[in-house]
Design an enzyme around this catalytic site. Structure first.
Site, short mmCIF file in Angstrom:
data_model
loop_
_atom_site.label_atom_id
_atom_site.label_comp_id
_atom_site.label_asym_id
_atom_site.label_seq_id
_atom_site.Cartn_x
_atom_site.Cartn_y
_atom_site.Cartn_z
N GLU A 108 0.82 -1.21 0.00
CA GLU A 108 0.00 0.00 0.00
C GLU A 108 0.85 1.25 0.00
OE1 GLU A 108 -2.81 0.43 3.19
OE2 GLU A 108 -3.20 -1.71 3.09
N CYS B 99 3.13 8.41 1.24
CA CYS B 99 3.56 7.51 2.30
C CYS B 99 3.82 6.16 1.65
CB CYS B 99 2.42 7.46 3.31
SG CYS B 99 2.60 6.25 4.59
N CYS C 13 5.39 -6.94 8.01
CA CYS C 13 6.40 -6.43 8.92
C CYS C 13 6.64 -7.46 10.02
CB CYS C 13 5.93 -5.11 9.54
SG CYS C 13 7.17 -4.38 10.64
N CYS D 78 4.05 -4.83 16.15
CA CYS D 78 3.51 -3.91 17.14
C CYS D 78 2.03 -4.25 17.33
CB CYS D 78 3.68 -2.46 16.69
SG CYS D 78 5.41 -2.03 16.45
N CYS E 203 -0.86 -2.39 15.19
CA CYS E 203 -0.62 -2.06 13.78
C CYS E 203 -1.11 -3.14 12.84
CB CYS E 203 0.87 -1.81 13.58
SG CYS E 203 1.33 -1.57 11.86
N CYS F 142 -1.39 2.67 7.54
CA CYS F 142 -1.13 1.93 6.32
C CYS F 142 -1.07 0.45 6.65
CB CYS F 142 0.21 2.38 5.77
SG CYS F 142 0.22 2.49 4.02
#
Ligand code: SAH
Ligand code: SF4
Length: 357
Positions: A91, A112, A119, A123, A126, A339
C-alpha cells in the site's frame, strides 16, 4: 535473476554501457526514460539504438508494479493498493496537503510509501504486522510507488515518508538506494529534507543512519515513555529498551541535528499524565518535536482512541514542559498512519473467496 531497471543508479548504468562499448551519455538518456518520462519498456526508449535496447533487455528487468485499487477522492487522501510482480500486495497513501506534517509548508503533496511486504516487528496496534513478514521490497519497487502514483494523478509529489507497511531500517540497504534515486537530479529530484524515514526504534541502524551524509529526516515511533508501557505494545522494545534506543538517538542528534517523535495515543494504554511527563523529559533530552497521532482503529484489534479532551490534556502537559507537540486531526493523516489495513482487508477477502482482484 536480472537486475531491476527502476532501481538502477546512474553510475551503474554508466559501467554497464562501458562494458557494452556504448557511449557514456546514454546513461543519462536511460535514466531520463525511467525516472522522468516513466516508460515501462525498452521498446519505448526510441532514441536508443536497437542493439543497445537488446543489450539492456538481456541485463535488466522492468518489473510491473500495478495499481490494483484506489480508495478516496482526488482532492482528499487517496490510498493505493499495488500488486507486485510476485502477486504480493503493498500500500501507499497520497496526502494532498499536509499542514505541519513534519514541519513542511502546507501546500505540498506527501506520499507515504511501503518498504516491506508485511512487517516482522508485530507492534500490537498495527495492521501491517498482523500477517507477519513476507519480504523486503527492492529499491525499484519503492521508487515505482512514487512513479506510478505521479502517473496516476498527473501531479508531482513533494514529500516522501517511509510510513507505509514495513520497517524501513530492517531493509536499510534497499531503502537507502531508493532514497538516492528519489533524491538525485537524474532521478526523481525530491530534496532530501523532504524525505522522512520512520522507525520503530532499531538502535544499531539509527547509529548507521547518523553516519549517512544525505540530509533526510528521521521520525522515531516512540508510543511509550517507559519500558513497561512501550514493551507492552511494541515487542521491539525488548530487544532495544529505552536506554539503548535513546543513546542511539543521542548519537543521531549529535551527528544530524534533529529527529521527530511519533506518538500514537491509545486509550488507557499510553495516554496518562505520567506518560506525558515522561515523554516531555525524553523530548527535551533530544530537542525533539512530537507528532501526536490519535489511534486509528484496526479491524480485529482491541485498542481505541482517547477522547478529544484526553488528547488535548496530553498535548497541554507536553507544552507546559516546553515541548512542541502537534496533534494530528485530519482524517487523511490517520489513514496514512494506519497503512497496511487495505492490504489486510484485501488479503483476507481473497483468502475467504470474497473478492477477486
Ligand atoms: N515501521 C515504521 C514505519 C511504518 S509505521 C514505524 O513503526 O515507524 C508508520 C507509523 O504508523 C508509525 O508511527 C506507526 O506506529 C503508525 N501506526 C501504525 N498503526 C497505526 C494505527 N492503527 N493508528 C495510528 N498510527 C498507526
Ligand atoms: Fe511494523 Fe511499524 Fe507496524 Fe510496528 S508500527 S508493526 S514496526 S510497520
Amino acid at each position: 535473476m536480472k537486475r531491476s531497471l527502476p532501481g538502477i543508479i546512474l553510475e551503474e548504468l554508466a559501467d554497464f554501457l562501458e562494458k557494452c562499448g556504448a557511449a557514456s551519455y546514454r546513461a543519462k538518456q536511460i535514466t531520463d526514460w525511467i525516472y522522468k518520462k516513466r516508460v515501462a519498456s525498452f521498446d519505448a526508449m526510441t532514441d536508443l539504438p536497437n542493439e543497445l535496447r537488446g543489450q539492456l533487455a538481456a541485463e535488466f528487468d522492468t518489473p510491473k508494479t500495478v495499481v490494483l485499487r484506489v480508495l478516496g477522492s482526488k482532492d482528499a487522501t487517496q490510498k493505493f493498493l499495488f500488486r507486485l510482480r510476485d502477486q504480493n500486495l503493498i500500500e501507499s497513501v497520497l496526502i494532498p496537503a499536509s499542514p505541519a506534517l513534519y514541519g513542511q509548508p502546507s501546500d505540498r503533496r506527501t506520499i507515504c510509501v511501503s518498504s516491506q511486504v508485511g512487517c516482522a516487528y508485530g507492534c500490537k496496534f498495527c495492521a501491517s504486522g498482523l500477517d507477519g513478514f513476507t519480504r523486503n521490497l527492492d529499491a525499484g519497487e519503492i521508487v515505482q510507488q512514487l512513479i506510478e502514483i505521479e502517473k496516476f494523478c498527473g501531479e508531482e509529489i513533494d514529500n516522501v515518508v517511509f510510513m507505509g507497511m514495513g520497517e524501513p531500517l530492517a531493509n536499510l540497504r534497499n531503502v537507502l538506494r531508493a532514497i538516492r534515486i528519489i533524491n538525485a537530479p537524474w532521478g526523481l529530484g525530491i530534496g532530501a529534507r523532504h524525505i522522512t524515514i520512520s522507525t520503530s526504534g532499531l538502535a544499531p541502524q539509527i547509529r548507521e543512519l547518523a553516519n549517512e551524509p544525505t540530509q533526510f529526516r528521521l521520525a522515531l515511533s516512540l508510543h511509550g515513555a517507559t519500558d513497561e508501557v512501550r514493551g507492552r505494545i511494541m515487542p521491539v522494545n525488548r530487544k532495544y529498551p529505552l536506554k539503548v534506543l535513546l543513546e542511539a538517538c543521542d548519537y543521531y542528534v549529535a551527528k544530524k541535528g534533529r529527529l521527530t517523535f511519533e506518538y500514537i495515543l491509545i486509550a488507557g494504554i499510553n495516554d496518562t499524565d505520567e506518560q506525558a511527563r515522561g515523554l516531555a523529559k525524553i523530548a527535551r533530552r533530544l530537542s525533539a518535536k512530537i507528532n501526536l497521532i490519535p489511534y486509528n482503529t484496526v479491524e480485529g484489534l482491541e485498542w481505541s482512541c482517547p477522547s478529544h479532551t484526553r488528547q488535548e490534556k496530553f498535548q497541554s502537559i507536553l507544552r507546559k514542559h516546553g515541548v512542541t507537540a502537534t496533534l494530528r486531526r485530519e482524517k487523511g493523516h490517520d489513514i496514512a498512519a494506519a497503512c497496511g489495513q487495505l492490504r489486510l482487508q484485501t488479503n483476507r477477502a481473497e483468502r475467504d473467496g470474497r473478492l477477486s482482484v
